[in-house]
Design an enzyme around this catalytic site. Structure first.
Site, mmCIF file in Angstrom:
data_model
loop_
_atom_site.group_PDB
_atom_site.id
_atom_site.type_symbol
_atom_site.label_atom_id
_atom_site.label_comp_id
_atom_site.label_asym_id
_atom_site.label_seq_id
_atom_site.Cartn_x
_atom_site.Cartn_y
_atom_site.Cartn_z
ATOM 1 N N SER A 225 0.832 -1.338 -0.155
ATOM 2 C CA SER A 225 0.041 -0.081 0.243
ATOM 3 C C SER A 225 0.899 1.351 -0.686
ATOM 4 O O SER A 225 1.273 1.437 -0.916
ATOM 5 C CB SER A 225 -1.075 -0.129 1.670
ATOM 6 N N ASP A 312 -9.377 -5.059 -4.543
ATOM 7 C CA ASP A 312 -9.488 -5.039 -3.793
ATOM 8 C C ASP A 312 -9.975 -3.228 -3.770
ATOM 9 O O ASP A 312 -10.605 -3.063 -4.720
ATOM 10 C CB ASP A 312 -7.231 -4.858 -4.600
ATOM 11 N N HIS A 350 -7.271 -6.056 0.316
ATOM 12 C CA HIS A 350 -5.874 -4.974 0.455
ATOM 13 C C HIS A 350 -5.168 -5.655 1.177
ATOM 14 O O HIS A 350 -4.122 -4.704 0.499
ATOM 15 C CB HIS A 350 -6.664 -3.325 0.510
#
Length: 372
Positions: A225, A312, A350
């Site tokens: 991320s 995601d 995610h």
């Protein structure tokens, strides 16, 4: 005739009485309906007053936050990094064994004057028994044994103790890798305040610290991320000094922070607001919060592995495809740039890729392909 007329007259009088009776019943029914309608509960004027005031307050906050961004850039910083959200709560980072990481050493490194970084060093699972009771010197010496070393760079919010981050550490340790997971400045038990330059400096320092102690062992950067931007920033900075990182893995990556915020749940709430780009995105750029993965991949020459879940919910899969095409074009090689998508039906979203049973083989194949 009189009798007949009398009968008719009598019947008329009976109909009239019946009609009068029916009329009275209809009036009674209407009255009951009115009473029933008036008996239904109506919203309390006091409750309506609070509801209207609450709705007005939400609207004021919604608009105020937007206009406060350029005036108070620290708000943007907290939204991007979320470093004050130190979940999980009540965790003693100096005791990783409390999270079943009982082959892990907690240490503190000084990346700059006044900046202390909390770092966990987890040794390969095969060294679990030998690691019991050992000191920091033993852990440092173990880096020279030849096992691959992963520097794990987490995303925004929380600390290195978050469950999905511990999951990645356990996965890599089980693969017989060393893992060094740090909390950037301002995160967890690290001091200071985060900036893009600052957390990139922290990572550069950790990479230098590891390379000075690992001999010829491979050192791979794994960013998740927000950490993907830190990983590619670090790789590009090292290239400027003639150092090519052995390998880079990016998970849940975005093109740049502008795109990430636009797809973030908070950003999605505001993106239709007039002036969103000026109040939010331009303010981030003015405060040097950019994290240009797309531009970095044009310059990087390290072998790259892109991992992304099709479901995601924070960074759409097509963003990862864009990054793959950028990196492949820049390096002009399918062998040095790989992308592995994970099916939507798996439900990893995610943060859940570490749960995939095939991930160790994917990572192992990539690491084994790296030049010594």
């Amino acid at each position: 005739m009189q009798r007949t007329g009398g009968s008719v007259s009598k019947r008329l009088r009976m109909r009239k009485r019946t009609g009068d009776h029916d009329s009275k019943e209809q009036k009674t029914d209407r009255n009951k309906t009115r009473v029933s309608s008036s008996a239904q509960p109506r919203p309390s004027p006091h409750l309506l007053w609070w509801f209207k005031r609450g709705l007005l307050a939400v609207c004021v906050i919604y608009v105020s936050v937007t206009f406060m961004m350029p005036l108070f850039p620290d708000i943007i910083k907290h939204l991007v990094y979320s470093h004050r959200v130190r979940v999980p709560f009540f965790v003693d980072h100096s005791q990783p064994a409390d999270l079943s990481l009982n082959h892990t050493m907690n240490m503190y490194l000084t990346s700059e004057q006044g900046i202390s970084l909390g770092v966990w060093h987890t040794v390969p699972e095969s060294q679990w028994k030998e690691a019991q009771g050992k000191d920091l010197e033993w852990y440092q010496d173990s880096l020279r044994a030849g096992n691959p070393i992963i520097i794990y760079l987490h995303g925004n919010g929380g600390t290195r103790a978050a469950s999905h981050r511990v999951g990645v550490i356990n996965l890599l340790s089980a693969m017989d890798y060393h893992v060094l997971a740090l909390d950037y400045r301002g995160f967890g038990d690290s001091t200071g305040e985060p900036t893009e330059v600052g957390i990139t400096t922290d990572t550069l320092y950790l990479h230098q610290w590891v390379k000075a102690r690992c001999g010829s062992s491979l050192v791979v950067l794994w960013g998740h991320s927000l950490g993907t931007g830190v990983a590619t920033n670090t790789a590009v900075k090292l290239m400027e000094h003639g150092i090519v990182v052995d390998g880079v893995i990016i998970e849940g990556a975005y093109t740049n922070i502008r795109q990430k915020v636009a797809h973030d749940p908070f950003g999605w709430f505001y993106w239709k607001f007039p002036g969103f780009e000026y109040f939010f995105l331009d303010t981030m750029a003015e405060n040097n919060i950019i994290f240009r993965n797309d531009e970095n991949l044009k310059r990087m020459r390290s072998p790259l592995l892109i991992l992304h879940a099709e479901d995601d919910h924070l960074v759409p899969i097509h963003i990862a495809q864009q990054l793959y095409e950028i990196a492949q074009s820049a390096q002009n090689s399918e062998n040095r740039v790989k992308m592995v998508p994970f099916a939507r039906s798996l439900g990893y979203l995610h943060n859940g890729l570490y749960k995939d049973p095939h991930l160790p083989n994917i990572i192992g194949e990539f690491v084994h392909s790296l030049p010594p």
